[in-house]
Structure formats: C-alpha cells, structure tokens
Scaffold this active site. Structure first.
Site, PDB file in Angstrom:
ATOM      1  N   ASN A  39      -8.630  -3.658  30.659  1.00  8.28           N
ATOM      2  CA  ASN A  39      -7.587  -4.557  29.619  1.00  8.28           C
ATOM      3  C   ASN A  39      -6.421  -4.040  28.638  1.00  8.28           C
ATOM      4  O   ASN A  39      -7.173  -3.045  27.860  1.00  8.28           O
ATOM      5  CB  ASN A  39      -8.952  -5.262  28.421  1.00  8.28           C
ATOM      6  CG  ASN A  39      -8.822  -5.926  27.671  1.00  8.28           C
ATOM      7  OD1 ASN A  39      -7.547  -5.920  27.185  1.00  8.28           O
ATOM      8  ND2 ASN A  39      -9.274  -5.262  26.050  1.00  8.28           N
ATOM      9  N   TRP A  40      -5.311  -3.888  29.367  1.00  5.33           N
ATOM     10  CA  TRP A  40      -4.701  -2.960  28.628  1.00  5.33           C
ATOM     11  C   TRP A  40      -4.401  -3.231  26.600  1.00  5.33           C
ATOM     12  O   TRP A  40      -3.475  -2.419  25.898  1.00  5.33           O
ATOM     13  CB  TRP A  40      -2.926  -3.218  28.618  1.00  5.33           C
ATOM     14  CG  TRP A  40      -2.893  -3.318  29.810  1.00  5.33           C
ATOM     15  CD1 TRP A  40      -3.787  -2.082  30.732  1.00  5.33           C
ATOM     16  CD2 TRP A  40      -1.332  -2.821  30.878  1.00  5.33           C
ATOM     17  NE1 TRP A  40      -3.172  -2.085  32.425  1.00  5.33           N
ATOM     18  CE2 TRP A  40      -1.667  -1.847  32.316  1.00  5.33           C
ATOM     19  CE3 TRP A  40      -0.325  -3.092  30.816  1.00  5.33           C
ATOM     20  CZ2 TRP A  40      -0.748  -2.208  32.865  1.00  5.33           C
ATOM     21  CZ3 TRP A  40       0.396  -3.550  31.133  1.00  5.33           C
ATOM     22  CH2 TRP A  40       0.196  -3.282  33.089  1.00  5.33           C
ATOM     23  N   LYS A  41      -5.335  -4.051  26.265  1.00  6.55           N
ATOM     24  CA  LYS A  41      -5.407  -4.508  25.510  1.00  6.55           C
ATOM     25  C   LYS A  41      -3.673  -4.670  24.308  1.00  6.55           C
ATOM     26  O   LYS A  41      -2.754  -5.678  25.225  1.00  6.55           O
ATOM     27  CB  LYS A  41      -5.957  -3.756  23.801  1.00  6.55           C
ATOM     28  CG  LYS A  41      -7.338  -3.184  24.383  1.00  6.55           C
ATOM     29  CD  LYS A  41      -8.068  -2.503  23.800  1.00  6.55           C
ATOM     30  CE  LYS A  41      -9.380  -2.692  24.599  1.00  6.55           C
ATOM     31  NZ  LYS A  41     -10.657  -2.096  23.329  1.00  6.55           N
ATOM     32  N   HIS A  78     -13.868 -11.223  23.853  1.00  5.41           N
ATOM     33  CA  HIS A  78     -13.958  -9.616  23.496  1.00  5.41           C
ATOM     34  C   HIS A  78     -14.194  -9.863  22.271  1.00  5.41           C
ATOM     35  O   HIS A  78     -13.957 -10.366  21.909  1.00  5.41           O
ATOM     36  CB  HIS A  78     -12.649  -9.607  24.555  1.00  5.41           C
ATOM     37  CG  HIS A  78     -12.540  -7.907  23.887  1.00  5.41           C
ATOM     38  ND1 HIS A  78     -12.306  -6.964  22.691  1.00  5.41           N
ATOM     39  CD2 HIS A  78     -12.601  -6.643  24.690  1.00  5.41           C
ATOM     40  CE1 HIS A  78     -12.324  -5.729  23.457  1.00  5.41           C
ATOM     41  NE2 HIS A  78     -12.817  -6.078  24.727  1.00  5.41           N
ATOM     42  N   GLU A 111     -20.581  -6.150  27.185  1.00  6.44           N
ATOM     43  CA  GLU A 111     -20.188  -5.197  26.182  1.00  6.44           C
ATOM     44  C   GLU A 111     -21.108  -4.510  24.654  1.00  6.44           C
ATOM     45  O   GLU A 111     -20.460  -4.938  24.116  1.00  6.44           O
ATOM     46  CB  GLU A 111     -18.673  -5.338  26.065  1.00  6.44           C
ATOM     47  CG  GLU A 111     -17.704  -5.597  27.091  1.00  6.44           C
ATOM     48  CD  GLU A 111     -16.627  -4.920  26.793  1.00  6.44           C
ATOM     49  OE1 GLU A 111     -15.513  -4.036  27.532  1.00  6.44           O
ATOM     50  OE2 GLU A 111     -15.842  -6.206  26.549  1.00  6.44           O
ATOM     51  N   GLY A 128     -14.960   2.005  22.596  1.00  5.45           N
ATOM     52  CA  GLY A 128     -13.965   2.946  21.739  1.00  5.45           C
ATOM     53  C   GLY A 128     -14.731   4.167  21.123  1.00  5.45           C
ATOM     54  O   GLY A 128     -15.047   4.404  20.637  1.00  5.45           O
ATOM     55  N   SER A 184     -16.308   2.764  26.958  1.00  6.22           N
ATOM     56  CA  SER A 184     -16.602   4.068  26.743  1.00  6.22           C
ATOM     57  C   SER A 184     -16.572   4.440  28.538  1.00  6.22           C
ATOM     58  O   SER A 184     -17.084   5.540  28.895  1.00  6.22           O
ATOM     59  CB  SER A 184     -17.347   5.244  26.291  1.00  6.22           C
ATOM     60  OG  SER A 184     -16.775   4.159  24.772  1.00  6.22           O
ATOM     61  N   GLY A 241     -11.142  -0.687  28.369  1.00  5.42           N
ATOM     62  CA  GLY A 241      -9.879  -0.541  27.316  1.00  5.42           C
ATOM     63  C   GLY A 241      -9.009   0.912  27.522  1.00  5.42           C
ATOM     64  O   GLY A 241      -8.128   0.867  27.786  1.00  5.42           O
TER      65      GLY A 241
HETATM   66  C1  PEP Z   1     -13.383  -2.834  25.415  1.00 12.09           C
HETATM   67  O1  PEP Z   1     -12.793  -2.931  24.337  1.00 12.09           O
HETATM   68  O2  PEP Z   1     -13.404  -4.062  26.005  1.00 12.09           O
HETATM   69  C2  PEP Z   1     -13.795  -0.923  26.181  1.00 12.09           C
HETATM   70  C3  PEP Z   1     -14.459  -1.267  27.244  1.00 12.09           C
HETATM   71  O3  PEP Z   1     -13.292  -0.436  25.204  1.00 12.09           O
HETATM   72  P1  PEP Z   1     -13.103   1.316  25.341  1.00 12.09           P
HETATM   73  O4  PEP Z   1     -13.537   1.556  27.021  1.00 12.09           O
HETATM   74  O5  PEP Z   1     -12.184   1.931  25.186  1.00 12.09           O
HETATM   75  O6  PEP Z   1     -14.151   1.555  25.673  1.00 12.09           O
END
Ligand code: PEP
Length: 250
Positions: free
Chosen positions: A8-10, A95, A165, A171, A210, A231
């Site tokens: 997920n490149w956001k 999300h 999640e 994050g 994470s 992410g």
């Molecule tokens: C997300 O935002 O879906 C996510 C899992 O982010 P990260 O991997 O940066 O915690």
C-alpha cells in the site's frame, strides 16, 4: 509457506518517475521470490501506467479505495468500476486512514458489494484503535465484520480478504505479537462462520501494522495469516525487496 504482500503505497511517491523506480524494484523482488504474491496499490493516478509496465503473473494491482457508484457527480472520487477498467484486480476498503477521514462500516459494506459485482477482490480492513484489557476490542471487530460483510452471500464470503490492522500498530515501532494475531485470526473466522456459515473458515486474513523484513517471516509462521498489508516498508525500494525476499520459500 505461501504468502500475499499488499504493498500500500498510500500517497507515495511524489513523482511518476519515482513510482516507476519503486515498481521496478518491487517487480524484480516479486519475480525472484518463491511463493510470494505481490499486490501493488499505487496512488490511483499512477495505476494505469504502472499496470502497462508489467507483463508477468507474479504481481497484481489494487486500488487504495474506490467509490461504490460506477459513475456520478462526485468531484475528486474514483469509482471501483474505473479501477477495474484500469486493470486493478483488488480494492482496499475502509483502511484505517480512510476510516479516520469518515469512512463508515456502512460505506465499507457498499464498497465490498461493488467490488464483488465488478469481479474484483475486496480487501476489507478492520482494526480497533486501542485495547483496554476488557476484551471490548473483539466486539468492535465483530461489528466491523458484521456490517462490512452484510451484503455478501454465504457462497461468496471467502472471496473477500480480511486485513486485520490494529490502528495502534500502524506506523508504530513494532507489530503486535504473533500469538495475539493468531487469537484474532481465530476470532475473525469464528465471527464470519456465525454470520455466513462454514465458508468463513476459509477466509484469507492479512495482518497489517509495522511489518518489515525483520518481523514478517515470524508473523507469517505463528500468526495464522495468509500475508500482509504493508505501508512504510513497501514505499522504500530496498526495504520492500528485503521484505519480499524474507518471505520467499526456501
Ligand atoms: C498500513 O497503513 O496499512 C500499514 C500497515 O502501515 P505500516 O506498515 O507503515 O505500519
């Protein structure tokens, strides 16, 4: 163990040139790895061009969100049907970042239906903001699943991917414990069996929060999951390649 990585490149990267470079690195790692299916979810404005760069079978593409209506007076929105036309096979729904911007369980329900009607795979995100030791978060997840899947018929339910999640692990500095994920995966399946019958046992469940190359393999082994929604680690070429490599079957 076979696994799925949804990258997920956001809202990254800032330019299409950088997006091409990130995709090149991701694609290379995906082609080399054994047993890892990679699903890239770029910003919608890059999607069609990124898809054109790929001819293989190891990488698929996802929208990061999509409007349930096919067309309409919705300035700034992109429909799930338009994502399908751009060759996305998956759509991330509800999300945590979309929920924090107003996405509701009811909105998620409509999007899950629209994705299935477009013959796309919905990736329905659920997750509690915090845990307080009373177990209340289980009720919260159950409700997100109940409403999000309310329009899905029993025979179709296992076509939906659930991404668990916990918002507190997104994050953050580290993921949740694998045995807690395992417990949650059992709970998610049990909840879906209650609403949709035995096919709920076959749900694919992803973990997100994470994940990187240092912790993914352990979580895959012990967390009772099919893979990850990633992410940060998916937006840095070297980290993304290392993560995919870490999940490659020996
Ligand atoms: C997300 O935002 O879906 C996510 C899992 O982010 P990260 O991997 O940066 O915690």
């Amino acid at each position: 163990m076979k696994s799925i990585v949804v990258a997920n490149w956001k809202m990254h990267p800032a330019t299409f040139k950088e997006a091409k470079q990130l995709f090149e690195a991701t694609k290379k790692a995906a082609e080399k790895a054994k047993g890892v299916s990679v699903i890239v979810a770029p910003p919608a404005i890059y999607l069609r061009e990124i898809v054109k760069l790929y001819k293989g079978r190891r990488v698929a593409f996802a929208m990061q969100d999509g409007n349930a209506e096919a067309v309409g007076a919705c300035t700034g929105e992109i429909s799930i049907a338009q994502g399908k036309d751009s060759k996305a096979g998956y759509v991330i729904i509800a999300h945590a970042e979309r929920r924090s911007m107003g996405e509701t369980n009811d909105g998620a329900r409509r999007k899950v239906s629209a994705a299935l009607n477009s013959k796309m795979t919905p990736v329905l995100c659920v997750g509690e903001a915090s845990r307080d030791g009373t177990g209340e978060h289980f009720n919260f997840i159950k409700e997100q699943l109940r409403i999000g899947l309310a329009d899905v018929t029993a025979p179709k339910v296992s076509q939906v991917i659930i991404a668990y999640e916990p918002v507190w692990a997104i994050g953050a500095t580290r993921p949740m414990e694998a045995h807690d994920m395992h417990e949650m995966a059992i709970f998610i399946r049990k909840s879906i069996v209650e609403t949709h019958g035995k096919d709920g046992m076959n749900m694919k469940i992803l973990y997100g929060g994470s994940i990187d190359e240092t912790n993914a393999a352990g979580m895959l082994r012990d967390g009772d999951i099919a893979g990850f929604l990633v992410g940060r680690a998916s937006t840095e070429a070297t980290k993304c390649a290392a993560l995919i490599h870490s999940l490659s079957e020996a």
